[in-house]
Every structure is written in C-alpha cells, then in structure tokens.
Design a protein around this motif. Structure first.
Motif, PDB file in Angstrom:
ATOM      1  N   ARG A  54      41.795  38.815  46.252  1.00 59.20           N
ATOM      2  CA  ARG A  54      40.433  38.622  46.371  1.00 59.20           C
ATOM      3  C   ARG A  54      39.336  39.928  46.147  1.00 59.20           C
ATOM      4  NH1 ARG A  54      38.784  33.654  49.557  1.00 59.20           N
ATOM      5  NH2 ARG A  54      37.068  34.807  50.137  1.00 59.20           N
ATOM      6  N   ARG A  76      37.698  41.944  40.952  1.00 57.81           N
ATOM      7  CA  ARG A  76      36.663  41.539  40.288  1.00 57.81           C
ATOM      8  C   ARG A  76      36.478  39.915  40.051  1.00 57.81           C
ATOM      9  NH1 ARG A  76      34.280  45.852  36.001  1.00 57.81           N
ATOM     10  NH2 ARG A  76      33.995  47.607  37.619  1.00 57.81           N
ATOM     11  N   PRO A  77      35.131  39.334  39.746  1.00 56.38           N
ATOM     12  CA  PRO A  77      34.938  38.145  39.573  1.00 56.38           C
ATOM     13  C   PRO A  77      35.569  37.842  38.167  1.00 56.38           C
ATOM     14  CG  PRO A  77      32.701  39.185  40.186  1.00 56.38           C
ATOM     15  CD  PRO A  77      33.868  40.009  40.282  1.00 56.38           C
ATOM     16  N   GLU A 135      34.626  32.182  34.316  1.00 50.80           N
ATOM     17  CA  GLU A 135      34.837  30.928  34.904  1.00 50.80           C
ATOM     18  C   GLU A 135      36.044  30.194  34.733  1.00 50.80           C
ATOM     19  OE1 GLU A 135      32.152  27.024  35.359  1.00 50.80           O
ATOM     20  OE2 GLU A 135      31.369  28.476  33.812  1.00 50.80           O
ATOM     21  N   PRO A 191      31.908  41.853  34.801  1.00 55.81           N
ATOM     22  CA  PRO A 191      32.026  40.522  35.065  1.00 55.81           C
ATOM     23  C   PRO A 191      30.614  39.655  34.637  1.00 55.81           C
ATOM     24  CG  PRO A 191      32.653  41.549  36.723  1.00 55.81           C
ATOM     25  CD  PRO A 191      32.258  42.596  35.912  1.00 55.81           C
ATOM     26  N   LYS A 212      29.629  37.307  36.081  1.00 53.94           N
ATOM     27  CA  LYS A 212      29.075  36.819  37.403  1.00 53.94           C
ATOM     28  C   LYS A 212      28.579  38.056  38.206  1.00 53.94           C
ATOM     29  CE  LYS A 212      30.675  34.331  41.477  1.00 53.94           C
ATOM     30  NZ  LYS A 212      31.918  33.828  42.089  1.00 53.94           N
ATOM     31  N   ILE A 235      27.166  40.165  41.472  1.00 56.51           N
ATOM     32  CA  ILE A 235      27.131  39.812  42.794  1.00 56.51           C
ATOM     33  C   ILE A 235      26.231  40.824  43.408  1.00 56.51           C
ATOM     34  CG2 ILE A 235      28.432  40.682  44.815  1.00 56.51           C
ATOM     35  CD1 ILE A 235      31.106  39.648  43.428  1.00 56.51           C
ATOM     36  N   ALA A 285      39.975  41.779  37.103  1.00 60.77           N
ATOM     37  CA  ALA A 285      39.485  40.529  37.620  1.00 60.77           C
ATOM     38  C   ALA A 285      40.580  40.107  38.560  1.00 60.77           C
ATOM     39  CB  ALA A 285      39.430  39.580  36.487  1.00 60.77           C
ATOM     40  N   TRP A 286      40.314  39.306  39.669  1.00 54.28           N
ATOM     41  CA  TRP A 286      41.155  39.009  40.515  1.00 54.28           C
ATOM     42  C   TRP A 286      42.387  38.208  40.088  1.00 54.28           C
ATOM     43  CZ3 TRP A 286      42.304  33.647  41.616  1.00 54.28           C
ATOM     44  CH2 TRP A 286      41.412  32.786  41.192  1.00 54.28           C
TER      45      TRP A 286
END
Lengths: 696, 251
Positions: A33, A36-37, A40, A267, A269, A271, A287-288
């Motif tokens: 977790r 990074r994002p 999608e 990303p 997305k 934050i 990315a995660w």
C-alpha cells in the motif's frame, strides 16, 4: 481421535499459526500500500474472477516450458486438493469418530454419502502421488541436475541473501514440507486401514500392506502432517512462496491498458499534499501494483529466458529485479531495517548498466505467468535517473539533444526530412498544404537513413501505383517519441507529441499510416491521451487492404524465394499485427517457413528502447546475430536454387539485420528485405531507371 | 566565485547551408548554441558545484530565439541569464565581442569563459577580444579549470597532444576547448519549467561595435574530386592499391 491434551496443543498451535500468518500478510499488504497510485483498474471483481479461472486452468504458465508447466499443474491441483484434505484431517483429529476410510462406513452418522467420500479419498490418494512426483522433479531440477535456467549471470546485481542461496533455501523448505506433509498424510491414512486395503486409496493401501495399521502411527503421522502445515503457512508469507497466494491476486490486478501504453511518469491520481517526482528512485516510488509484483514472483526466470539483453550477456535479468525487490522489502519489514528503503533502486534492485540494457521488447511481461511488469519498473527508473542528472550514455545523450533541437535523432535539419520525397518521379503531397486521405507518418530512420530511403521510396511508389491519396508532413514531422519515452525522457516525449499534434492540426487527413512500428505504437496507443483521434494503421495492413480491394494486383508469383519473417516487437507482441505480413507473403507466392520464435514469442533485434542510440557497443553475440542464425537453421539445407530472404517490416530491423548478416559472415546465404520490396516485385512496380516511368 | 559565460548563437549546419547574396540565408536556417559554448557552460557549472558561487550566462540575441538556449543553460545549472538584443543575424564575432564585453563589465566576474571558437566565424576571436576590452589576461585552448582562492589552475591543450598547467590570477578570460566531463543532459521537463518560471535579463547592445571584416563573396564549396571505393577480395583490393600508388609515382 486426538486426546484432550493433544486437542489443546493443536488449537493453541493453530491460533499461533493463524496469528503469524495474519501478521505476515498484514506486513506485506502494508508494504504494498505504500506504493504510488496505479493507473485506474476497471471492474476489479471481474478481472480477479478471470484471473482465478486462468489460475485454475493454469493457462498462463503454458506460454513457455510446456513439460515443466504440466508438472506445475500437477503440483497446483495437488495443493488445491490438499487444502480440502487438511480440512478433513483436522476434523478427523478434533471430532471423535470422524474417519473417512472405507467410504466413511465407521462414521457415527446416518445416510453417509459413501460415493462422495470414496471419490474424495481416491482423488486425495492419487493427488498425493502426483504431488510427490512433481516435487521430486522440481527438487531434482534445482538441486541435482542444477538447471541453469534457475541461476543468474555473474554480472547481474543480486541481493546478498539471494547470492547466498536464499531462494534455494526457500525451495528446499517447501520441497521438504511437501514430501514430509504428503508422506505423513499418506501414512496417517495407511495406519488407519485396520481392515486391510481400501480400493479407493491405492497408495495408502500399498503402504498399509508394508507397515500395517497402528493407533500410535496415526497420531504421529497426523501430527507430522498437520504440524508442518501450521509451520509452513506463516513461513510462506516470509518466503518466495507468497507466490501461492499473491500470484492469482496479481494476475487479477495486472495491467489493463494496452501493452503499448506506458504508465505515466507521475500518477494521474493526485494525492493532496504529495508531490510526485517523475519515475522511481525508491521501491515505493513504483505503483503499488508493481510493488505487489515482487510477492507474486516465484522466480521461475521465464522472463530471463526470453530477455534479449540477458541473451546478450548484459547484466539484466528481469526476474532478478523482482527477486531483489522482494528481498529489499523483506529486509525492510520482517528484517527490521526500514532504512534500507532509502537506498536507491539502482543500488539494491538493478544495476544502472542493466537499466540501460533493456530494449523494452515486452517479452518479459508477455511471458510472465503471474502478470508482472519488470519492464515498466525499468522505464520508471530511467525516468528518475534522467531527471536527477545521472550521466547517460553519450550516444543516447546526442540522440536526445538532436531530438530536442531537430526533432530527429540523427542530427539532421528539419528541412532535410522530406528530401527523399522531392527526389521522387511524381509529386508527394504535403499534407500540411493540401488535404489527403492517408497521412503517412514516415519516421526518422525511413526519412533520413540512406540504407532505408530506397525502401521508403518504394513504399511511395506502391501507394502511388495503387492510387492511394497520401501525403507526408515534410519538415513538420517530428520523431513520434516512442523510444524517447522508453528511455525515460518524458518531457521530451511530451514536447515531440505537442509538435506532432500541432502538425496534425495544420493538416487535413482521414487516417494515419506508418512504416515504423515504433511510431505506430505510440501514435496508436499513447497519442489518444494527448488528443489524437485518428485511426492508425501499419503499412502492412494498408498494403493488404489495397491488394484485397483490387487496387494492387499480384502479377508475379515469387516462387523463387524461400522466406522467413521477423515480427517486430512493436508491431507484433505490442499490437498483435501478426496476420497482415504473413498474408502478404502468402499472396506473393513465396515459400514461407516460420522461425521457432515467432509472433508473441518473437525475439527482439536489440534496437528498441533507445539501444540503437547507444554509443558503446558491448561485446558478445548480439540478439540480431542470433536471430539471423535462427533463420538460417530454420531454412536448413533444402533451399535448392531458391534465394533465402529474411523479411522485415521495420526500418530499424532493416539496419540491424543487414548488419548482422554481414557480421555473422552470411552474405550470399541470406538477404534482408523489406516486405514492400517483395510486393513491388509481385505487383510489378520497379524503380524508374529500369522501368517505364510510373504515371503520377 | 562569480563566473560569467559568454555564448554565441550560430546557424545550424544540420541542414544544407543556404547562401543568399554575400552571406548565409539567415531566414532559412535554424540557430543553435555553439558546440564549444556547451563545454564552457559545463566547466562553469562544475566549478560552481565544486567551490560554490554563481554562473551567469550572457549571449547576443541575433534572431529573437535566444531564450531557448538560455533556458537550457538554466536547466543545466546556470543561476542567471542575460540576453543582448541585437536583432542582427549577421553580427560577427567582433561586434558580438564588444557588446558582450560591455554587458560583462559591470558584473564583477572572477572568471569569464567563452568557447574557444565557433563554427561560423571560426576565428577564435570572441574570447581574446573580450579580454582586451575588459583588460584581463586571456588563456585559450583550455581543457579544465580548477578554482583555488584568488587564482585558478588551468590546463591548456597544445597541438600534438601536449598540454600545460598554468596558475592564472583572477580575474581572467578563458577560451574553453573542452570541459573535463561531457556537457550534461538537461531533461526537457526541466528546460520547460525554466521557460515558465525563469526571468531573462535583457540589455541593449552598447558600445561602438563594428565588424572587423567585410564579405566579398560566399558560395558553397564546389566538389572537385570524389572518393573511389575499391571493391573485391582483400587480395584484389591490395593489388589495385599497389597499382594506383605506382601510377601516381609513389611506389
């Protein structure tokens, strides 16, 4: 079956096991977790279900190593069966009188489903045998015959613990576990057979014939069998066999975007309160979903088998990257050294030299049974290295500088891009000045390289002969940026996209056709994100359509050629363009033979991902040379008086393979030709000096 | 340490160089940063990274497109950039040297770097002339500069691979032949960020600048000969070479 004391011990041990397992997976999930994002993911339940089905039928492993995959399948089904077996064994221990041998006839219940129990017993018994065979094969492969595929080159960066044999220890633990667990379970059943053989438990019955029945034996074997399970499950969460649990999950969360579309450098997305630097320096800059990759990898090294850089003895192994990632994360979490996460990936996971050896051919990602993307990690690492001012190869730097100033990597002036077109015997339309149907995006190599320009001109002649309404952008075309993006220069990529989008905006056309698969890839898969909405076709598709529509007629069948075809990475593996070139070859009437590595499994020429720009050339057999040898082996000795041709559909391939034919000393045996040269011969279009001028 | 780098924007030779009248057809060529200036910027930034200080890059804007180059210099590590708006693509090295010297005069430079030459005028004059105007010593053919207090250790290259190490008192002007390291790559994202955020100081050309030379004529070179490729096996090639040397009376 168990005594009250045994029951208490068992329950306490089970609680401890569950506790350690929970802690293990919680630690792993927390660490994932922190990534990074990710881009999608749509319909996650759906794709998890799809992945579950793929895992159930073991679909993804059969892309390579068919025999070992079948054995893996046996192991998989065996372990799945054993999940149920362990459950019934636990019930046998905890519930007095719960005994499934002999179809469950001793069960203290009415209406016992004898048929079902017998089926279960048979499956469990046979699967035990499979498991023992499968694990023996894997044990022999790793420890006795020492399959080289399971090792890394000496020049590959490895975590010290991997170097010290950490993976082998994990494997040995699991091998011993399976043998002890399955063996003990078989014995526990054998000892239960107080009334002689049970026809639905052949192996247990066989063992019973030797050892007989024993009340004490049942207890001892039961404890060995289930004790191992209680130990191994928490152990797995701390070993490479997190694979058992994480690979189906990872497959379900694998990349959904087109293969040819790289994840963004930062990303999409956002934050709040977080500023992302482009690319990745540390493991949690990934990315995660790609942090998860490390836990899904069981280190089978299939990716290493297909990696052209690894073949070329470069220090790159995609699997070593995943292995090192997991060891780094393990040291930071279970090992209690979180400060290790502050070390750059280029010191812990992959060497800088390896980072710059990747051709971005996608073979590693394609072959990975669990949906890992080591190549995407490499691109992210390159991105950050560029921004951080890491000293890059001088050839790459020159190419990038020229791309920034001239829009091409060859240090040629913009105005020279259309020079070849002005030399044609008919006018080639300027799409920025007059409307055309097809905008031909020519690309750098085809526009500037003297070795490829004759082919470029032939494409123009064929288009012209077919009455195709086409034009080019002349000086307004810039490099499409595919390889620029893949060396990690995201800013330059965006600049090139803007330049090309501006040129497109100035022009009127219906669709884009490209001769270069690299341009094709980014125009098709990445430009739409920047507002491009045109259909993009590779010229092989356009040529096929022109023939099928009767605009071009095959007049000469070229039965004097024996040919093989090389799938360019960015046409084939990336974009599935396998059929059009093969159909064209069939229409030309040549004798066609397929190389062993074809279509999805095609072997990269070694030029992609910026490798063609490298100033330094490493020693050793190059991928392209190996490919030419593969072609000659495929042709064998039986060509007779036919000319042997190596057919390409990519300007870079033309250069790489023409060169490789020379450096391997095979001139005269095999000739590299672009597919359009065959089409020209088949439809009777020739260069003007020997033919009637082609009507404009 | 206060380092000033004088740069030159020159016609690109990536294209075929078009000629119009007595000079290059400036409307049909792209302008690029002089290759040797890339090295002097790199050298200046390396010194700044080693001992601290500021790097100011100054150049003459000939065609109104110097901003790109200055943004690039900032992305590579320059602290301040100045452009002299001349708007005269034909301004030669003599005129540019005067304008540059006037602009540099008030900057309090400890060291001034200029590329040792540029491929357009090819006269290596900018550095020495700036030095003369500023009344500073000049050292050319420089391959590395290390600052130590009030002086610098400068390596100078001579023909035939010879080199010499000098101790030069500041302030001085150096004509940079090559930086000790290849000029660094500036990622485009950084250049673009500079383009959005940085300010370029603008000054008008001042001082009585006049061209030292006048063009009589300019023309592309006429091809007078061509290379002949000798083909065949190595034995055949060798035989042909021997024959050729004999026919020229050389063997």
């Amino acid at each position: 079956m168990l005594t009250p004391v045994e029951k208490i011990i068992f329950i306490l041990a089970a609680i401890a096991s569950v506790g350690f397992t929970f802690h293990g997976f919680k630690t792993i999930i927390d660490s994932i977790r922190k990534g990074r994002p990710a881009p999608e993911l749509k319909n996650i339940p759906g794709s998890l279900l799809k992945a579950g089905i793929a895992v159930l039928f073991q679909q993804t492993i059969f892309k390579a190593r068919k025999l070992l995959s079948a054995i893996h399948m046996g192991l998989f089904f065996g372990l799945i069966t054993y999940a149920f077996v362990n459950l019934t064994d636990a019930l046998e221990g905890l519930i007095p009188g719960f005994d499934l041998v002999y179809g469950g006839k001793h069960l203290p219940y009415e209406n016992v489903p004898t048929g079902l129990i017998n089926t279960f017993n048979l499956i469990a018994d046979v699967m035990s045998g499979f498991l023992l065979i499968a694990i023996t094969v894997f044990f022999v492969r790793r420890f006795i015959t020492k399959d080289k595929a399971l090792t890394f080159r000496d020049n590959v960066l490895l975590n010290p613990k991997v170097k010290a044999g950490g993976q082998n220890r994990d494997s040995l633990v699991v091998d011993v576990f399976v043998v002890m667990h399955v063996g003990a379970r078989l014995m526990s059943q054998a000892f239960r057979l107080t009334e002689g053989a049970d026809p639905f438990m052949p192996i247990a019955s066989f063992l019973n014939g030797i050892f007989g029945a024993s009340e004490v034996g049942v207890h001892v074997a039961w404890w060995i069998s289930l004790g191992w399970v209680m130990f191994i499950i928490p152990y797995l969460s701390r070993s490479k066999h997190t694979h058992f649990f994480m690979s189906p999950v990872n497959l379900g969360l694998a990349k959904q975007n087109p293969r040819g579309q790289l994840d963004p450098a930062v990303p999409l997305k956002m934050i709040e309160g977080t500023r992302f630097d482009p690319g990745a320096k540390h493991v949690h800059d990934l990315a995660w979903t790609r942090v998860l990759d490390a836990y899904a990898c069981v280190q089978c090294n299939r990716c290493q088998d297909v990696c052209p850089a690894n073949f070329y003895q470069r220090p790159l192994s995609p699997s070593a990257l995943e292995v090192n990632k997991r060891y780094l994360l393990k040291e930071a979490t279970f090992g209690g050294h979180p400060e290790k996460l502050e070390l750059p990936l280029t010191e812990t996971v992959i060497s800088p030299e390896a980072v710059w050896s990747c051709t971005t051919c996608y073979a590693c990602v394609r072959v990975c049974p669990v949906g890992n993307e080591p190549m995407a990690d490499i691109v992210d690492i390159r991105r950050r290295m560029l921004v951080d001012g890491y000293e890059i190869d001088s050839g790459v730097q020159n190419a990038l500088q020229s791309l920034a100033t001239n829009g091409n990597w060859m240090s040629k002036g913009k105005r020279l891009r259309g020079k070849w077109a002005k030399e044609m015997e008919f006018p080639v339309k300027d799409a920025t000045a007059e409307p055309v149907d097809h905008l031909w995006f020519v690309g750098d190599t085809a526009s500037f390289d003297e070795r490829v320009i004759p082919i470029t001109k032939m494409v123009a002649r064929i288009f012209n002969a077919a009455g195709l309404d086409f034009g080019i952008l002349y000086k307004e075309e810039s490099n499409a940026g595919n390889d620029v993006r893949r060396v990690g220069e995201e800013g330059l990529f965006e600049q090139l996209v803007e330049q090309n989008m501006a040129a497109f905006g100035k022009s009127q056309f219906q669709r884009i056709v490209t001769t270069d698969p690299h341009s094709f890839n980014t125009l098709k898969n990445e430009y739409p994100q920047f507002g491009s909405e045109w259909e993009v076709k590779h010229y092989t598709v356009t040529l096929l359509r022109l023939i099928e529509e009767g605009k071009l007629t095959i007049k000469n069948k070229l039965s004097n050629y024996k040919v093989t075809f090389h799938d360019p990475c960015y046409l084939g593996r990336y974009n599935g363009g396998f059929t059009a070139p093969r159909k064209l070859l069939e229409l030309c009437g040549v004798e066609f033979v397929e190389m062993p590595r074809n279509c999805e499994n095609s072997f990269c020429c070694g030029a992609g991902g910026g490798q063609i720009w490298m100033g330094k050339v490493a020693p050793g057999e190059r991928p392209a040379e190996n490919r030419i040898k593969e072609a000659l082996t495929t042709f064998g000795e039986g060509a007779g008086d036919k000319t042997q041709l190596f057919i390409v559909t990519c300007p870079k391939d033309m250069i790489m393979y023409s060169d490789a034919v020379k450096t391997t000393g095979n001139e005269g045996k095999i000739e590299v030709r672009d597919i359009v040269q065959l089409i020209a011969e088949a439809v009777g279009v020739e260069e003007p000096k020997v033919a009637e001028p082609v009507a404009a | 340490m206060n380092i000033v780098v004088a740069i030159k924007h020159i016609p690109s030779i990536a294209d075929d160089l078009p000629v119009s009248g007595k000079n290059v057809d400036f409307d049909s060529v792209d302008f690029v940063l002089n290759e040797w200036d890339e090295h002097s910027i790199e050298q200046a930034v390396l010194i700044k990274e080693a001992v601290g200080g500021t790097v100011t890059v100054v150049g003459v804007d000939l065609i109104g497109e110097l901003d790109n180059v200055l943004h690039l210099a900032l992305a590579k590590g320059a602290d301040k950039v100045v452009k002299i708006t001349a708007d005269d693509p034909a301004a030669d090295s003599h005129m540019q040297a005067k304008w540059l010297a006037e602009a540099i005069k008030g900057m309090g430079a400890n060291m001034v770097f200029a590329g040792v030459q540029a491929s357009n005028d090819l006269d290596g004059q900018i550095g020495p002339m700036i030095a003369a105007y500023l009344d500073m010593p000049y050292i050319g053919g420089v391959s590395s500069v290390e600052a130590n207090g009030d002086s610098a250790t400068v390596n100078k290259e001579f023909a035939g691979g010879a080199g010499a190490k000098y101790s030069v008192s500041m302030p001085f002007v150096a004509g940079v032949q090559a930086a000790p390291k290849p000029p660094r790559y500036a990622p485009v994202s950084k250049v673009r960020q500079m383009a959005q955020t940085a300010t370029i100081e603008t000054v008008s050309p001042s001082g009585d600048a006049s061209a030292g030379l006048a063009f009589k004529n300019m023309a592309p070179p006429v091809a007078t000969g061509h290379a002949e490729m000798i083909e065949g096996s190595s034995k055949e090639v060798a035989a042909k070479i021997v024959e050729l040397l004999k026919s020229k009376g050389l063997a």
